[in-house]
Motif scaffolding. Structure first.
Motif, short mmCIF file in Angstrom:
data_model
loop_
_atom_site.label_atom_id
_atom_site.label_comp_id
_atom_site.label_asym_id
_atom_site.label_seq_id
_atom_site.Cartn_x
_atom_site.Cartn_y
_atom_site.Cartn_z
N LEU A 5 -40.70 19.99 20.91
CA LEU A 5 -39.22 20.08 21.21
C LEU A 5 -38.43 19.16 20.36
CD1 LEU A 5 -39.50 20.15 25.11
CD2 LEU A 5 -39.02 21.93 23.42
N GLU A 6 -38.66 18.03 19.90
CA GLU A 6 -38.12 17.22 19.13
C GLU A 6 -37.94 17.44 17.66
OE1 GLU A 6 -38.57 12.97 21.92
OE2 GLU A 6 -39.95 13.38 20.01
N ALA A 7 -39.16 18.03 17.34
CA ALA A 7 -39.21 18.53 15.77
C ALA A 7 -38.86 19.76 15.60
CB ALA A 7 -40.85 18.41 15.29
N ALA A 8 -38.50 20.29 16.33
CA ALA A 8 -37.80 22.06 16.06
C ALA A 8 -36.86 22.01 15.33
CB ALA A 8 -37.59 22.47 17.70
N PRO A 9 -36.11 21.37 15.26
CA PRO A 9 -34.93 21.65 14.07
C PRO A 9 -35.40 21.40 12.68
CG PRO A 9 -33.89 20.06 15.89
CD PRO A 9 -35.54 20.12 16.21
N LYS A 22 -34.92 9.61 7.09
CA LYS A 22 -35.00 10.49 5.83
C LYS A 22 -34.20 11.75 5.81
CE LYS A 22 -37.53 7.20 3.56
NZ LYS A 22 -36.76 6.57 2.43
N GLY A 23 -34.68 12.29 7.13
CA GLY A 23 -33.96 13.89 7.23
C GLY A 23 -35.13 14.61 6.64
N ASP A 24 -34.65 15.93 6.46
CA ASP A 24 -35.62 16.87 5.97
C ASP A 24 -35.49 17.02 4.43
OD1 ASP A 24 -37.36 19.16 5.62
OD2 ASP A 24 -35.96 20.57 5.93
N LEU A 25 -36.92 16.15 3.80
CA LEU A 25 -36.90 16.20 2.43
C LEU A 25 -37.50 17.30 1.85
CD1 LEU A 25 -38.63 12.65 2.37
CD2 LEU A 25 -36.26 13.08 2.14
N PHE A 26 -37.75 18.37 2.55
CA PHE A 26 -38.25 19.82 2.04
C PHE A 26 -37.32 20.69 1.95
CE2 PHE A 26 -42.90 21.61 1.62
CZ PHE A 26 -43.07 20.65 0.92
N ALA A 49 -47.98 24.06 7.97
CA ALA A 49 -46.63 23.98 7.76
C ALA A 49 -46.09 22.44 7.86
CB ALA A 49 -45.75 24.61 8.87
N PRO A 50 -44.91 22.43 7.05
CA PRO A 50 -44.41 20.86 7.11
C PRO A 50 -43.87 20.24 8.41
CG PRO A 50 -43.42 22.35 5.41
CD PRO A 50 -44.24 23.10 6.16
#
Length: 305
Positions: free
Chosen positions: A37-41, A280-284, A236-237
């Motif tokens: 749920l937390e990593a969904a975005p 860091k946000g989404d580095l990918f 997946a990442p």
């Protein structure tokens, strides 16, 4: 014990939430679902619009898990699916599509600990939109060597004008993604990766191998290019892994690798990944937005034949 929760407007029946999936740490199914749920975005971006394969561990990671491709007959009607015909038989696989957070939560309830999407999307199943260099260290390899090899891959790709993005596998190795325009066949992409793996092996013959048979790899880092094939998948990442410590496959900065800040592929895990993402946000992101051409490289490979 079962509970009913509403996730994104969809009522979910969640069961055995106190089931321990990681015995050493005591991490439960409830914590797995909470992570999804937390990593969904972050996670959903790399799953949407792709066939996905899962590895399930209903008894916890200490017991043998199993891979699941087909949508289960008892699955909820609101989960989206996509059917694909096998190339080698008359078999049809009804893949699950992970399009929303409620599907992620449902997968967590199924004890799906690994999530493996295809290299291509539904719009272009024959044409991957990224290539992957999968660095798989054997027993005599060190993570420092894996990092060194990944930097060589980066440097070789930079010389031909290509950007690439590293992430931990969440196990022992690293994976380097090269975003591509979805117009190349899997065979072309595999040849592209194989060519650069050969260059890397020429530079690091003492610590790398392209030998397919495990017993002939002599403990070296396996440069896996064969994963770039139709129907193959890769973790997946931000996918969590069924290993002690609950490591998460995590995108990295090249500077972190170069400076030796990352000391293992399991550096990020269930307890510290949230802090990492907040910092860091989404580095990918570039893997999704920075699609690249390899026309010139493929032309040169054809000429060299």
């Amino acid at each position: 014990m079962e509970s009913f929760f509403e996730v994104n407007g969809q009522e979910l029946r969640l069961t055995n939430l106190d089931k321990v999936l990681w015995p050493r740490e005591g991490f439960t199914k409830s914590q797995l679902i909470k992570y999804y749920l937390e990593a969904a975005p972050y996670l959903l971006k790399y799953l949407r619009n792709r066939p996905v394969v899962f590895q399930r561990f209903p008894g916890g990671i200490q017991e043998k898990g199993f891979y699941q491709k087909n949508f289960p007959l008892e699955g909820p009607s609101w989960v989206k699916t996509f059917s694909i015909n096998s190339r080698s038989s008359s078999k049809v696989t009804r893949y699950i599509l992970v399009e929303d957070v409620q599907t992620l939560a449902w997968l967590g309830n199924q004890a799906c600990i690994e999530i493996h999407p295809w290299f291509s999307s539904l719009q272009s199943l024959e044409n991957p939109d990224f290539a992957v260099f999968d660095l798989d260290p054997m027993e005599e390899s060190t993570f420092e060597q894996v990092c060194s090899v990944s930097l060589t891959i980066r440097d070789l790709l930079v010389k031909v004008g290509l950007k690439c993005y590293p992430k931990t596998s969440g196990s022992t190795g690293l994976q380097v993604y090269v975003p591509l325009k979805p117009r190349y066949s899997y065979e072309e992409v595999r040849k592209f990766v194989s060519y650069f793996c050969s260059l890397v092996h020429d530079i690091h013959p003492q610590i790398t191998t392209m030998e397919r048979k495990v017993d002939k790899r002599q403990g070296k880092i396996y440069l896996d290019y064969l994963q770039n094939a139709w129907g193959k998948t890769i973790n997946a990442p931000y996918s969590i892994r069924p290993h002690p410590g609950a490591p998460v496959s995590t995108p990295l900065l090249w500077e972190e690798i170069q400076q030796g800040n990352i000391t293992s592929s399991s550096a990020f895990h269930l307890l510290n990944i949230k802090e990492r993402l907040e910092a860091k946000g989404d580095l990918f992101e570039g893997v999704l937005t920075g699609k690249q051409s390899i026309d010139g490289i493929l032309e040169n490979l054809m000429v060299s034949k």
